[in-house]
Write a protein that holds these residues in place. Structure first.
Motif, mmCIF file in Angstrom:
data_model
loop_
_atom_site.group_PDB
_atom_site.id
_atom_site.type_symbol
_atom_site.label_atom_id
_atom_site.label_comp_id
_atom_site.label_asym_id
_atom_site.label_seq_id
_atom_site.Cartn_x
_atom_site.Cartn_y
_atom_site.Cartn_z
ATOM 1 N N ASP A 80 74.148 139.249 67.381
ATOM 2 C CA ASP A 80 75.079 138.330 68.041
ATOM 3 C C ASP A 80 74.780 138.227 69.537
ATOM 4 N N LEU A 81 74.460 139.367 70.135
ATOM 5 C CA LEU A 81 74.151 139.366 71.574
ATOM 6 C C LEU A 81 72.914 138.519 71.872
ATOM 7 N N ILE A 82 71.934 138.594 70.986
ATOM 8 C CA ILE A 82 70.726 137.773 71.168
ATOM 9 C C ILE A 82 71.085 136.292 71.120
ATOM 10 N N GLN A 83 71.903 135.920 70.141
ATOM 11 C CA GLN A 83 72.302 134.516 70.003
ATOM 12 C C GLN A 83 73.106 134.060 71.219
ATOM 13 N N TRP A 84 74.074 134.864 71.666
ATOM 14 C CA TRP A 84 74.881 134.501 72.830
ATOM 15 C C TRP A 84 74.015 134.372 74.081
ATOM 16 N N THR A 85 73.052 135.287 74.197
ATOM 17 C CA THR A 85 72.179 135.262 75.378
ATOM 18 C C THR A 85 71.299 134.024 75.378
ATOM 19 N N GLU A 86 70.781 133.650 74.203
ATOM 20 C CA GLU A 86 69.952 132.443 74.114
ATOM 21 C C GLU A 86 70.742 131.202 74.502
ATOM 22 N N VAL A 87 71.986 131.126 74.039
ATOM 23 C CA VAL A 87 72.844 129.989 74.385
ATOM 24 C C VAL A 87 73.098 129.966 75.888
ATOM 25 N N ARG A 88 73.400 131.139 76.449
ATOM 26 C CA ARG A 88 73.677 131.209 77.881
ATOM 27 C C ARG A 88 72.443 130.814 78.705
ATOM 28 N N LEU A 89 71.278 131.304 78.280
ATOM 29 C CA LEU A 89 70.049 130.971 78.997
ATOM 30 C C LEU A 89 69.761 129.476 78.936
ATOM 31 N N ALA A 90 70.010 128.879 77.770
ATOM 32 C CA ALA A 90 69.794 127.435 77.633
ATOM 33 C C ALA A 90 70.704 126.667 78.583
ATOM 34 N N ARG A 91 71.945 127.114 78.687
ATOM 35 C CA ARG A 91 72.871 126.452 79.607
ATOM 36 C C ARG A 91 72.441 126.653 81.057
ATOM 37 N N GLU A 92 71.990 127.866 81.363
ATOM 38 C CA GLU A 92 71.541 128.147 82.724
ATOM 39 C C GLU A 92 70.294 127.319 83.061
ATOM 40 N N GLN A 93 69.383 127.175 82.082
ATOM 41 C CA GLN A 93 68.179 126.381 82.312
ATOM 42 C C GLN A 93 68.532 124.919 82.528
ATOM 43 N N GLU A 94 69.497 124.427 81.753
ATOM 44 C CA GLU A 94 69.948 123.049 81.919
ATOM 45 C C GLU A 94 70.561 122.853 83.301
ATOM 46 N N LEU A 95 71.357 123.822 83.733
ATOM 47 C CA LEU A 95 71.954 123.739 85.070
ATOM 48 C C LEU A 95 70.880 123.767 86.142
ATOM 49 N N LEU A 96 69.879 124.629 85.958
ATOM 50 C CA LEU A 96 68.793 124.725 86.930
ATOM 51 C C LEU A 96 68.051 123.400 87.043
ATOM 52 N N GLU A 97 67.789 122.768 85.904
ATOM 53 C CA GLU A 97 67.082 121.484 85.919
ATOM 54 C C GLU A 97 67.918 120.413 86.614
ATOM 55 N N ARG A 98 69.224 120.420 86.373
ATOM 56 C CA ARG A 98 70.089 119.453 87.037
ATOM 57 C C ARG A 98 70.069 119.647 88.551
ATOM 58 N N LEU A 99 70.133 120.895 88.967
ATOM 59 C CA LEU A 99 70.135 121.186 90.399
ATOM 60 C C LEU A 99 68.809 120.767 91.041
ATOM 61 N N ARG A 100 67.713 120.964 90.318
ATOM 62 C CA ARG A 100 66.404 120.561 90.850
ATOM 63 C C ARG A 100 66.313 119.043 90.976
ATOM 64 N N VAL A 101 66.868 118.344 89.999
ATOM 65 C CA VAL A 101 66.860 116.884 90.055
ATOM 66 C C VAL A 101 67.659 116.397 91.260
ATOM 67 N N ILE A 102 68.828 116.984 91.461
ATOM 68 C CA ILE A 102 69.662 116.594 92.601
ATOM 69 C C ILE A 102 68.959 116.913 93.903
ATOM 70 N N ASP A 103 68.310 118.066 93.959
ATOM 71 C CA ASP A 103 67.577 118.446 95.172
ATOM 72 C C ASP A 103 66.435 117.476 95.446
ATOM 73 N N ALA A 104 65.737 117.039 94.356
ATOM 74 C CA ALA A 104 64.617 116.107 94.514
ATOM 75 C C ALA A 104 65.077 114.745 95.017
ATOM 76 N N SER A 105 66.332 114.407 94.783
ATOM 77 C CA SER A 105 66.843 113.111 95.237
ATOM 78 C C SER A 105 67.164 113.103 96.726
ATOM 79 N N ALA A 106 67.036 114.264 97.366
ATOM 80 C CA ALA A 106 67.297 114.392 98.807
ATOM 81 C C ALA A 106 68.620 113.749 99.204
ATOM 82 N N PRO A 107 69.732 114.218 98.643
ATOM 83 C CA PRO A 107 71.034 113.597 98.935
ATOM 84 C C PRO A 107 71.427 113.773 100.392
ATOM 85 N N THR A 108 72.007 112.739 100.955
ATOM 86 C CA THR A 108 72.477 112.809 102.345
ATOM 87 C C THR A 108 73.976 113.071 102.400
ATOM 88 N N GLY A 109 74.638 112.990 101.266
ATOM 89 C CA GLY A 109 76.075 113.235 101.220
ATOM 90 C C GLY A 109 76.498 113.466 99.786
#
Length: 340
Positions: A80-109
């Motif tokens: 169960d811990l392996i499954q929960w960890t995989e789900v958490r990592l997938a969510r963290e990876q998705e969040l990381l990709e979103r943050l990188r996309v936002i950073d690449a857009s060079a937001p001014t506000g």
């Protein structure tokens, strides 16, 4: 050993040690005369056991059961811990990709950030109409990170939505080509097909032709064909063998013939193409349908060599080929007469 010494040696804060004591998880063996907690060696060993199990992701409740309940076996829990960890990592990876996309857009506000977030939500929608609207409704002058559009193009299964996304990506210019070039060598053939198709629609951008020329060596025929059709339209002679092969195989042979016709406008290339088609016509493995396609491709070519081959084919042993060649040769002669 007093609580302060235990904290220094174990790395567990005194606050957490008191919490363990209150829960009955790790209770000191004794107390000093002054009432201070005094831990024995066995207590310290249990602290390290608790910390070890917590490092695996177990809750304090689960840690207590693991240490005190003989029936609480690790096999099911670890799974169960392996499954929960995989789900958490997938969510963290998705969040990381979103943050990188936002950073690449060079937001001014924050409005820029919210605009990109809204676009990401639209592109990830289960509704094809909403995904399409997400890219088509972008305000003029508002840039979108090319990496975000590339990811959407490569993941899109609806051909109409994919077309809209490629159009939006083309507006990103050279950044889009660079982002697509990075995935054009993917081991996933579907990703390579979508990447090359998108680059083909951006062929006027710097670097696109070089990526497409490399794709001519791809092991997948669809990838090679998409690249060759665009390269032929741009006069890149390296596409000739692939285009001739497409005519032979009947894979978008009309488009391939037209691309060969464009390439034949170069006198140095016209005879080479005509000869390549003639060689395929003479191949012992060429059936009647293949030879008819090759004959039809000849009419698209500039130059006298193709016309001569057509006139010869008008007397071919295969009656169907002879009839097609005779008719096409007549069309060419009529066109020549009108021009003169």
């Amino acid at each position: 050993m007093l609580i302060g010494d235990v904290a220094r040696h174990s790395g567990v804060s005194t606050r957490m040690l008191r919490h363990y004591d209150a829960l009955g998880l790790v209770q000191p063996t004794g107390r000093t005369v002054g009432g201070y907690r005094e831990y024995a060696a066995e207590d310290v060993r249990r602290i390290f056991q608790v910390e070890g199990l917590r490092s695996l992701g177990l809750s304090l409740k689960q840690v207590r059961r693991a240490l005190e309940d003989p029936a609480f076996t690790p096999s099911a829990l670890v799974g169960d811990l392996i499954q929960w960890t995989e789900v958490r990592l997938a969510r963290e990876q998705e969040l990381l990709e979103r943050l990188r996309v936002i950073d690449a857009s060079a937001p001014t506000g924050w409005q820029d950030v919210l605009r990109v977030v809204e676009l990401m939500r639209g592109l990830s929608s289960s509704s094809a109409a909403r995904r399409q609207q997400a890219v088509l409704s972008r305000p003029e002058g508002v840039s979108v990170p090319a990496e975000l559009l590339v990811g959407a193009v490569l993941a899109e299964s609806d051909p109409h939505v994919a077309g809209a996304m490629r159009w939006a990506l083309a507006r990103a210019g050279g950044e889009g080509v660079a982002a697509l070039a990075a995935v054009a060598r993917s081991e996933d053939v579907d990703i390579r097909r979508r990447a090359v198709l998108a680059i083909a629609e951006m062929s006027e951008e710097p670097g696109a032709i070089a990526v497409l020329a490399e794709a001519l060596g791809d092991p997948d025929a669809t990838v090679r064909g998409s690249a060759a059709l665009t390269l032929g339209g741009h006069g890149v002679a390296a596409a000739v063998p692939t285009l001739v092969g497409m005519v032979v195989e009947g894979s978008n042979d009309v488009g391939a013939s037209e691309a060969l016709g464009t390439l034949s406008q170069d006198p140095g290339c016209a005879d080479r193409i005509a000869t390549a088609l003639a060689d395929e016509l003479a191949a012992p493995t060429a059936d009647s349908a293949t030879r008819i396609r090759l004959t039809q491709a000849l009419v698209e070519l500039e130059g006298t060599t193709a016309q001569k081959i057509l006139r010869d084919l008008a007397h071919d042993k295969d009656r169907a080929v002879a009839l097609v060649a005779s008719a096409l040769a007549g069309v060419l002669e009529e066109g020549t007469d009108e021009d003169s």
